[in-house]
Design a protein around this motif. Sequence first.
Motif, mmCIF file in Angstrom:
data_model
loop_
_atom_site.group_PDB
_atom_site.id
_atom_site.type_symbol
_atom_site.label_atom_id
_atom_site.label_comp_id
_atom_site.label_asym_id
_atom_site.label_seq_id
_atom_site.Cartn_x
_atom_site.Cartn_y
_atom_site.Cartn_z
ATOM 1 N N VAL A 1 -1.963 2.818 -2.948
ATOM 2 C CA VAL A 1 -3.293 2.221 -3.058
ATOM 3 C C VAL A 1 -3.687 1.687 -1.686
ATOM 4 C CG1 VAL A 1 -4.632 0.381 -4.150
ATOM 5 C CG2 VAL A 1 -2.925 1.638 -5.485
ATOM 6 N N HIS A 2 -4.888 2.023 -1.240
ATOM 7 C CA HIS A 2 -5.363 1.597 0.075
ATOM 8 C C HIS A 2 -5.417 0.070 0.177
ATOM 9 C CE1 HIS A 2 -6.440 5.602 1.447
ATOM 10 N NE2 HIS A 2 -6.907 5.826 0.228
ATOM 11 N N THR A 3 -5.224 -0.416 1.382
ATOM 12 C CA THR A 3 -5.211 -1.865 1.601
ATOM 13 C C THR A 3 -6.543 -2.506 1.223
ATOM 14 O OG1 THR A 3 -5.764 -1.559 3.939
ATOM 15 C CG2 THR A 3 -3.431 -1.794 3.390
ATOM 16 N N SER B 1 0.834 -1.204 0.000
ATOM 17 C CA SER B 1 0.000 0.000 0.000
ATOM 18 C C SER B 1 0.870 1.257 0.000
ATOM 19 C CB SER B 1 -0.928 -0.013 1.217
ATOM 20 O OG SER B 1 -1.653 1.182 1.299
ATOM 21 N N ARG B 2 1.875 1.288 0.851
ATOM 22 C CA ARG B 2 2.765 2.457 0.909
ATOM 23 C C ARG B 2 3.532 2.640 -0.402
ATOM 24 N NH1 ARG B 2 2.914 0.662 6.038
ATOM 25 N NH2 ARG B 2 4.671 -0.754 5.775
ATOM 26 N N THR C 1 2.686 1.739 -3.409
ATOM 27 C CA THR C 1 1.851 2.019 -4.586
ATOM 28 C C THR C 1 0.882 3.179 -4.386
ATOM 29 O OG1 THR C 1 0.182 0.420 -3.873
ATOM 30 C CG2 THR C 1 1.938 -0.383 -5.348
ATOM 31 N N GLN D 1 -8.460 -1.671 -1.175
ATOM 32 C CA GLN D 1 -8.468 -1.815 -2.629
ATOM 33 C C GLN D 1 -7.588 -2.992 -3.056
ATOM 34 O OE1 GLN D 1 -7.348 2.381 -3.099
ATOM 35 N NE2 GLN D 1 -8.971 2.494 -4.641
ATOM 36 N N LEU D 2 -6.458 -3.156 -2.389
ATOM 37 C CA LEU D 2 -5.587 -4.296 -2.696
ATOM 38 C C LEU D 2 -6.302 -5.609 -2.406
ATOM 39 C CD1 LEU D 2 -2.238 -2.890 -1.265
ATOM 40 C CD2 LEU D 2 -2.921 -3.053 -3.684
#
Length: 119
Positions: A12-14, A7-8, A10, A16-17
């Motif tokens: 992108v919120h976790t 997440s950090r 990219t 969303q992952l």
Amino acid sequence: MLIGELSRRTGVHTHQLRYYEAQGLLTPDRGSNGYRDYGDDAVLTVRQIRSLLEAGLSTPEIAYMLPCAVGSGPDFSFCPDLLDVLRGRLRGLDDNIDTLTRSRDVLHDFIEATERRAA
């Protein structure tokens, strides 16, 4: 790397992952503790997913296309039916643009007619 690190790296919120994983777009390994363990290649994969989402592609379309993606662009290797999927999405966007343009024109006409009556 753990999901927080991905997440950090990219942005992108976790959650969303996790969604990407549920959609079959990301496949982490699992540590003995059950935690997701992403390889370094996951950073590139997430960037590719984000680019394809930005292009308006659905997650099922992305799942089909992702194995063909190369680089962070992404660019694509040749895969059967890839161009058909891209062209189909483009046609859908063009249809939506046409519909929105017609709606805008009709609303514009309504506004002009109402303004004339008000004057």
